[in-house]
Design an enzyme around this catalytic site. Structure first.
Site, mmCIF file in Angstrom:
data_model
loop_
_atom_site.group_PDB
_atom_site.id
_atom_site.type_symbol
_atom_site.label_atom_id
_atom_site.label_comp_id
_atom_site.label_asym_id
_atom_site.label_seq_id
_atom_site.Cartn_x
_atom_site.Cartn_y
_atom_site.Cartn_z
ATOM 1 N N SER A 146 -52.280 7.265 -3.072
ATOM 2 C CA SER A 146 -52.037 8.034 -1.839
ATOM 3 C C SER A 146 -51.405 7.160 -0.780
ATOM 4 O O SER A 146 -50.776 7.665 0.138
ATOM 5 C CB SER A 146 -53.332 8.546 -1.213
ATOM 6 O OG SER A 146 -54.214 9.028 -2.120
ATOM 7 N N HIS A 149 -48.183 12.231 -7.204
ATOM 8 C CA HIS A 149 -49.346 12.338 -6.326
ATOM 9 C C HIS A 149 -49.908 13.756 -6.275
ATOM 10 O O HIS A 149 -49.303 14.650 -5.688
ATOM 11 C CB HIS A 149 -48.926 11.865 -4.916
ATOM 12 C CG HIS A 149 -50.034 11.832 -3.917
ATOM 13 N ND1 HIS A 149 -49.895 12.278 -2.628
ATOM 14 C CD2 HIS A 149 -51.310 11.414 -4.023
ATOM 15 C CE1 HIS A 149 -51.032 12.124 -1.983
ATOM 16 N NE2 HIS A 149 -51.915 11.606 -2.816
ATOM 17 N N GLU A 162 -46.598 15.702 -5.139
ATOM 18 C CA GLU A 162 -45.490 14.927 -4.579
ATOM 19 C C GLU A 162 -44.995 13.967 -5.658
ATOM 20 O O GLU A 162 -45.796 13.288 -6.296
ATOM 21 C CB GLU A 162 -45.956 14.128 -3.354
ATOM 22 C CG GLU A 162 -46.303 15.003 -2.158
ATOM 23 C CD GLU A 162 -46.873 14.224 -0.972
ATOM 24 O OE1 GLU A 162 -46.686 14.663 0.164
ATOM 25 O OE2 GLU A 162 -47.532 13.182 -1.181
ATOM 26 N N ASN A 201 -49.554 13.331 3.857
ATOM 27 C CA ASN A 201 -50.429 12.447 4.626
ATOM 28 C C ASN A 201 -49.753 11.863 5.860
ATOM 29 O O ASN A 201 -50.404 11.251 6.698
ATOM 30 C CB ASN A 201 -50.995 11.332 3.737
ATOM 31 C CG ASN A 201 -52.152 11.846 2.901
ATOM 32 O OD1 ASN A 201 -52.835 12.798 3.290
ATOM 33 N ND2 ASN A 201 -52.363 11.250 1.745
#
Ligand code: NAI
Length: 384
Positions: free
Chosen positions: A116, A137, A149, A187
């Site tokens: 991440s 991801h 992702e 994120n």
């Protein structure tokens, strides 16, 4: 297709379930036998629940279960077409695992990381053939969240990128291709949802319940920022914020909050410790929201415009396409609308004006308007 998953924790076991469900032959590897046993029991429970809900039958359960082999030696992953690593978030350990795994698999096997927060380039650098390395991801829980992702590193070959996209799409997932930059899309773009909410609280504008109420009622978000931080865990959410802040060379836009740090230090982690911004113990009484429409509107619009600004800036820096940024936020974290589509709806001029009001009030770089929004407002362009 032969898929191997390294690390049988939360993410690894979820990814194994996804691959097994679509008919891949999966090897799930972990250094700890207990982790493998736990993953096996957890999958059994998940599949039984799906039977209870009428989503699958006994035969389907057996088919999925039989597609996963739990292995404690890397010799068993030899035949893999794709290996997905989901072990602890530690660069040294990941690099060691990647260079070991590379010795066991064939030359054309793709080696992916579910990291991440680490750079995919730094993980790829541990390989003899870094071109085969890529970030893939998933979001938690992997079987339920549609977004994945896909992050090519500077070393990744075009062939590996295209093949990875093809595989993940064939698993029924929505792919968002993103640059190898901190936080990837989700994120990074989601930071103001937490950060601006915490700031509004710290300034004494409103309490947790009121901010959550505003975002749910006026913004249609499924959870308010404080409910969501309690759900994710203040330890995890704070660490992600701090990592992104450092990785962006201390850009004030991503500055972590003292409030969240203190909650984390106090062990007020959220649901898992029964105490976070809210008290989750039995018979606990939590404060009611102040449902003043004007206050709610001020809160909602401030957080929304900061999210839009972040999404626009991600597009400005070519982190991903507008469609991928919007899809990512809707399918990775369940936002009610894509942020760029939302910007069009509100009006680009409205966004610029809101950002400029915040900037002129605080004079902080945190509130600088994305050059993309400013250019668009001048030329009258929209995102879609
Ligand atoms: P976890 O702690 O639940 O599982 C990690 C597993 O890896 C453990 O079972 C551990 O025994 C195993 N492991 C540790 N070192 C190993 C090694 N050298 N070889 C083989 N297995 C090893 O962790 P979690 O939450 O599943 O995270 C895994 C990765 O996925 C991390 O990189 C994390 O950043 C990423 N991630 C986590 C998300 C989340 O919400 N938990 C979401 C998306 C990505």
């Amino acid at each position: 297709m032969n898929i191997s998953v390294i690390g049988a924790g939360t993410m690894g076991s979820g990814i194994a379930q996804v691959a097994a469900t679509v008919g891949c032959n999966v090897k799930l590897y972990d250094v700890k036998d207990e982790a493998l046993e736990y993953a096996q029991t957890a999958l059994e429970k998940v599949l039984n629940r799906l039977i209870e809900k009428g989503r699958i039958d006994e035969q389907e359960k057996n088919r999925i279960r039989n597609n996963i082999q739990y292995v404690n030696t890397l010799r068993k992953i030899k035949k893999s077409d794709l290996v997905i690593e989901a072990i602890v978030e530690d660069l040294d350990i990941k690099q060691k695992v990647f260079s070991t795994v590379e010795k066991f698999v064939s030359e054309d096997c793709i080696l992916a990381s579910n990291t991440s927060s680490l750079s995919v380039a730094s993980i790829a650098a541990s390989l003899e053939n870094p071109e085969r390395c890529i970030g893939i991801h998933f979001f938690n829980p992997a079987p339920l969240m549609r977004l994945v992702e896909v992050i090519p590193a500077v070393q990744t070959s075009e062939k590996v990128l295209q093949k990875s996209i093809e595989i993940i799409k064939s698993w029924g997932k929505t792919v968002a291709v993103t640059k190898d930059t901190p936080g990837f899309i989700v994120n990074r773009v989601a930071r103001p949802f937490y950060g601006e909410a915490l700031r509004i609280y710290e300034e004494g504008i409103a309490d947790f319940a009121t901010i959550d109420w505003a975002m749910k009622t006026l913004g249609n978000f499924r959870m308010g920022p404080f409910e969501l931080m309690d759900f994710i865990g203040n330890d995890i959410n704070y660490t992600v914020t701090e990592t992104v802040f450092r990785a962006f060379y201390f850009d004030p836009r991503y500055k972590p909050s003292f409030t969240q740090k203190r909650y984390f230090e106090a062990g007020y982690l959220g649901r898992k410790s029964e105490r976070g911004y809210y008290n989750y113990s039995e018979n606990a009484e939590n404060k009611e929201a102040n449902t003043d429409e004007n206050l709610g509107k001020e809160i909602f619009e401030r957080i929304l415009v900061m999210l839009i600004n972040e999404a626009a800036d991600a597009l400005f820096w070519n982190i991903a396409s507008a469609e991928d940024i919007d899809n990512a936020m809707q399918q990775g974290v369940n936002y009610p609308k894509g942020l760029l589509a939302w910007a069009d709806e509100k009006g680009i001029e409205w966004c610029v004006k809101k950002m400029d009001i915040l900037y002129s009030r605080y004079r902080e770089d945190r509130y600088r308007c994305s050059p993309l929004l400013r250019d668009m407002s001048k030329s009258g362009k929209t995102f879609y």
